[in-house]
Write a protein that holds these residues in place. Structure first.
Motif, PDB file in Angstrom:
ATOM      1  N   PHE A   1       0.869  -1.181   0.000  1.00 41.00           N
ATOM      2  CA  PHE A   1       0.000   0.000   0.000  1.00 41.00           C
ATOM      3  C   PHE A   1       0.900   1.223   0.000  1.00 41.00           C
ATOM      4  O   PHE A   1       1.794   1.358   0.845  1.00 41.00           O
ATOM      5  CB  PHE A   1      -0.904   0.015   1.229  1.00 41.00           C
ATOM      6  CG  PHE A   1      -1.709   1.273   1.350  1.00 41.00           C
ATOM      7  CD1 PHE A   1      -2.848   1.456   0.590  1.00 41.00           C
ATOM      8  CD2 PHE A   1      -1.313   2.292   2.205  1.00 41.00           C
ATOM      9  CE1 PHE A   1      -3.593   2.626   0.682  1.00 41.00           C
ATOM     10  CE2 PHE A   1      -2.052   3.464   2.309  1.00 41.00           C
ATOM     11  CZ  PHE A   1      -3.185   3.629   1.546  1.00 41.00           C
ATOM     12  N   THR A   2       0.649   2.115  -0.949  1.00 42.37           N
ATOM     13  CA  THR A   2       1.389   3.371  -1.028  1.00 42.37           C
ATOM     14  C   THR A   2       0.396   4.511  -0.900  1.00 42.37           C
ATOM     15  O   THR A   2      -0.555   4.596  -1.679  1.00 42.37           O
ATOM     16  CB  THR A   2       2.144   3.490  -2.372  1.00 42.37           C
ATOM     17  OG1 THR A   2       2.930   2.320  -2.556  1.00 42.37           O
ATOM     18  CG2 THR A   2       3.022   4.726  -2.394  1.00 42.37           C
TER      19      THR A   2
ATOM     20  N   ALA B   1       7.770   4.730  -3.561  1.00 38.46           N
ATOM     21  CA  ALA B   1       7.890   3.280  -3.389  1.00 38.46           C
ATOM     22  C   ALA B   1       8.582   2.946  -2.063  1.00 38.46           C
ATOM     23  O   ALA B   1       8.307   1.910  -1.455  1.00 38.46           O
ATOM     24  CB  ALA B   1       8.648   2.674  -4.558  1.00 38.46           C
ATOM     25  N   ALA B   2       9.448   3.828  -1.593  1.00 35.38           N
ATOM     26  CA  ALA B   2      10.125   3.607  -0.312  1.00 35.38           C
ATOM     27  C   ALA B   2       9.156   3.729   0.869  1.00 35.38           C
ATOM     28  O   ALA B   2       9.398   3.167   1.937  1.00 35.38           O
ATOM     29  CB  ALA B   2      11.275   4.594  -0.152  1.00 35.38           C
ATOM     30  N   ASP B   3       8.051   4.451   0.683  1.00 34.47           N
ATOM     31  CA  ASP B   3       7.048   4.628   1.742  1.00 34.47           C
ATOM     32  C   ASP B   3       6.021   3.500   1.778  1.00 34.47           C
ATOM     33  O   ASP B   3       5.166   3.471   2.665  1.00 34.47           O
ATOM     34  CB  ASP B   3       6.290   5.951   1.542  1.00 34.47           C
ATOM     35  CG  ASP B   3       7.207   7.161   1.614  1.00 34.47           C
ATOM     36  OD1 ASP B   3       8.207   7.095   2.351  1.00 34.47           O
ATOM     37  OD2 ASP B   3       6.915   8.156   0.929  1.00 34.47           O
TER      38      ASP B   3
END
Length: 183
Positions: free
Chosen positions: A64-65, A71-73
């Motif tokens: 889930f973003t 993408a790192a989160d």
């Protein structure tokens, strides 16, 4: 004795249904966008965990973003009993609840997927309330048309109306879920 057993069983059923109704309503509110963090869920893979061929129980794994995140989160989330075998790489709009692992699909299909549960809860609770509220012996005797029904009977009738509305809503949401195209 028979009546006491009925009250105890009805009370237990009401408590279980009320709990289910609260959780289903919270999921419905999340799907409707009432609260939560908006974002996108990307499916890595889905697995059928059912041991039978007739019934499928898909668990999906993915990230889930949140909106505006990178993408790192992304948060890795395991979705249980999704009802769909989403192809790997499928993305859909979702909302994250108060708990990081609580994710619900948003929009029309997300709402339809949760609406049937709320409808079933309302129908069961409405039937139980009708049985508990209606005047004793009301089904055996017919009230005079010139006499106004008792206040208790009026409240019981309203519970009956809630059931009459909840059942078709639940059936229609099941039909819509069956007709849902997979993304």
């Amino acid at each position: 004795m028979k009546r006491a057993v009925g009250w105890v069983c009805g009370g237990i059923l009401a408590l279980v249904t009320a709990f289910w109704c609260v959780t289903a309503t919270a999921d419905l509110a999340l799907s409707a966008g009432v609260y939560g963090t908006p974002g996108t869920y990307k499916v890595d893979t889905c697995v059928n965990t059912s041991n039978t061929r007739k019934n499928s129980d898909y668990n999906c794994y993915g990230d889930f973003t949140r909106v505006g995140g990178t993408a790192a989160d992304a948060v890795y989330v395991h979705l249980e009993d999704t009802g769909h075998d989403y192809p790997d790489g499928t993305e859909f709009d979702a909302r994250q609840g108060l708990e990081p692992h609580t994710i619900q699909r948003v929009g029309f299909w997300g709402i339809v997927g949760e609406l049937w549960q709320v409808s079933v809860c309302v129908a069961v609770l409405g039937c139980l309330a009708y049985q508990a509220i209606k005047p004793r012996g009301a089904s055996q005797r017919r009230e005079s048309h010139s006499r106004q029904p008792s206040r208790r009977q009026q409240v019981a009738d309203r519970m009956g109306y809630a059931v009459v509305v909840a059942i078709p809503v639940g059936i229609l949401s099941w039909i819509a879920m069956a007709a849902e195209p997979t993304p």
